[in-house]
Design a protein around this motif. Sequence first.
Motif, short mmCIF file in Angstrom:
data_model
loop_
_atom_site.label_atom_id
_atom_site.label_comp_id
_atom_site.label_asym_id
_atom_site.label_seq_id
_atom_site.Cartn_x
_atom_site.Cartn_y
_atom_site.Cartn_z
N ARG A 236 24.44 35.30 -4.03
CA ARG A 236 24.32 34.16 -4.63
C ARG A 236 22.92 33.51 -3.90
O ARG A 236 21.97 32.91 -4.48
CB ARG A 236 25.26 33.50 -4.83
N MET A 237 23.57 33.29 -2.61
CA MET A 237 22.38 32.55 -1.55
C MET A 237 21.09 33.34 -1.90
O MET A 237 20.05 32.73 -1.77
CB MET A 237 22.88 32.61 -0.16
N LYS A 238 21.14 34.63 -1.79
CA LYS A 238 19.63 35.25 -1.61
C LYS A 238 19.22 35.17 -2.91
O LYS A 238 17.72 34.89 -2.99
CB LYS A 238 20.06 36.67 -1.22
N ARG A 242 15.46 33.78 -3.34
CA ARG A 242 14.51 34.46 -4.13
C ARG A 242 13.71 33.49 -5.34
O ARG A 242 12.63 33.38 -5.51
CB ARG A 242 14.91 35.52 -4.77
N THR A 243 14.64 32.90 -6.04
CA THR A 243 14.24 31.88 -6.98
C THR A 243 13.36 30.53 -6.54
O THR A 243 12.34 30.29 -7.14
CB THR A 243 15.47 31.14 -7.73
N VAL A 244 13.80 30.20 -5.19
CA VAL A 244 12.90 28.84 -4.65
C VAL A 244 11.58 29.57 -4.42
O VAL A 244 10.33 28.93 -4.41
CB VAL A 244 13.60 28.39 -3.49
N GLU A 245 11.47 30.71 -4.02
CA GLU A 245 10.42 31.59 -3.30
C GLU A 245 9.33 31.69 -4.56
O GLU A 245 8.17 31.25 -4.46
CB GLU A 245 10.53 32.74 -2.60
N GLU A 246 10.00 32.21 -5.50
CA GLU A 246 9.15 32.41 -6.86
C GLU A 246 8.59 31.09 -7.24
O GLU A 246 7.34 31.12 -7.83
CB GLU A 246 10.05 33.04 -7.82
N PHE A 251 3.95 26.98 -7.55
CA PHE A 251 3.57 25.81 -7.52
C PHE A 251 2.17 26.11 -6.62
O PHE A 251 1.34 25.05 -6.92
CB PHE A 251 4.63 25.07 -6.59
N VAL A 252 2.26 26.73 -5.56
CA VAL A 252 1.13 27.09 -4.70
C VAL A 252 -0.15 27.42 -5.50
O VAL A 252 -1.22 27.25 -5.30
CB VAL A 252 1.25 28.11 -3.70
N TYR A 253 0.23 28.32 -6.44
CA TYR A 253 -0.86 29.06 -7.38
C TYR A 253 -1.31 27.76 -8.16
O TYR A 253 -2.61 27.81 -8.62
CB TYR A 253 -0.14 30.09 -8.22
N ARG A 254 -0.80 27.06 -8.87
CA ARG A 254 -1.15 25.87 -9.52
C ARG A 254 -1.82 24.78 -8.78
O ARG A 254 -2.99 24.54 -9.20
CB ARG A 254 0.09 25.22 -10.21
N VAL A 255 -1.38 24.62 -7.42
CA VAL A 255 -2.11 23.85 -6.78
C VAL A 255 -3.50 24.42 -6.30
O VAL A 255 -4.55 23.69 -6.67
CB VAL A 255 -1.37 23.66 -5.37
N GLU A 256 -3.56 25.45 -6.07
CA GLU A 256 -4.78 26.10 -5.75
C GLU A 256 -5.82 26.14 -7.10
O GLU A 256 -7.01 25.90 -7.06
CB GLU A 256 -4.56 27.75 -5.42
N GLU A 257 -5.14 26.47 -8.31
CA GLU A 257 -6.11 26.13 -9.46
C GLU A 257 -6.54 24.94 -9.68
O GLU A 257 -7.61 24.63 -9.91
CB GLU A 257 -5.03 26.73 -10.72
N LYS A 258 -5.60 23.87 -9.65
CA LYS A 258 -6.18 22.53 -9.77
C LYS A 258 -7.23 22.09 -8.58
O LYS A 258 -8.05 21.53 -8.76
CB LYS A 258 -4.87 21.59 -9.38
N SER A 259 -7.00 22.63 -7.11
CA SER A 259 -7.96 22.17 -6.30
C SER A 259 -9.16 22.96 -6.69
O SER A 259 -10.41 22.38 -6.45
CB SER A 259 -7.40 23.08 -5.02
#
Length: 361
Positions: A236-238, A242-246, A251-259
């Motif tokens: 469950r922790m894994k 994994r969910t947080v990483e996804e 989020f990083v992809y959206r920030v890069e797109e906005k940037s």
Amino acid sequence: MAKQRRGRGHSCCAAVAPLRCRRGPLKTLTKPAIFARETSCDCRAPHEKLSITQARRGTPVDRPVRVYADGIFDLFHSGHARALMQAKNLFPNTYLIVGVCSDELTHKYKGFTVMTEIERYEALRHCRYVDEVLRDAPWTLTPDFLEKHKIDFVAHDDIPYSSAGSEDVYKHIKEAGMFVPTQRTEGISTSELITRIVRDYDVYARRNLQRGYTAKELNVSYINEKKYRLQNQVDRMKEKVRTVEEKSKHFVYRVEEKSHDLIQKWEEKSREFIGNFLELFGPDGTWKQVFQERSGRMLSYAMSPRGSPCNSPPRELSPLRSPSPPSPPARWHNARPSPPTSPKGASASMSSMSEGDEDEK
């Protein structure tokens, strides 16, 4: 004349007669197959033996071709259903009887089953290809059994089935010309399913513990129970990580797109600002033209006389007045009178100035 019995599918001839008279769509199956009695064939005509060729031509017309298929059918799966489908479609007019062996016979000759005999009976009753289920079927088919149930053909896969001291329990059926082979479905069988469970025993034990089963119900020791529960927590922790990483990647992809969008807009605004600046302050800009125009007006204003602007209309002379004498040079206007050296000189200068005023008048 004896009245024919009316039952829910008990008469094989009565069940097939509507199919010969009507060619409309079949009704939806809403009831399970019946359980076999001593014999389910109420046909009064002599039950003549058929050949495979005759049965495939659709004869006889007064009754269906009765096909028997037997087995254990533990953990009923698609391979079983496909075999029964083939048996049902062997002839144009087939009445399929399926024999299911009891727990006692199965445990004696083959081994333990996962499902009980009652569960296996019910699984067969709800298969769409089955017309009748025969409980406590015999392990070896005898001529008396075939005659009792008016069986025309026996359907099974063609692989020799060695059991109960026989190399092939269907050998005498094949010799009698009553055997019709079906094809096995590769990759699926009861033994294959059990092998998967045994191979991944820990996975399924943890699964059922997580679903609320107790260690006692699963026959799991106290140590293994704690181990499985700890593994479930780790999994469950894994999964959370994994969910947080996804989500972080998203989020990083959206920030890069906005940037990227912001940088593109900034470049467009920068080019627009530079263009406007050059238009105003460049070599041929608007500001230079304004500055030149203002400088020219100031220069022309500075060079024109203060008392008589160049664009003022000329003053007309009155005929009664004589023209004034020419004005002295400009330097005399700005020159200061020198102070008198003596009181007599001062009085003389004052008298000359008064005379000059009188002459001007």
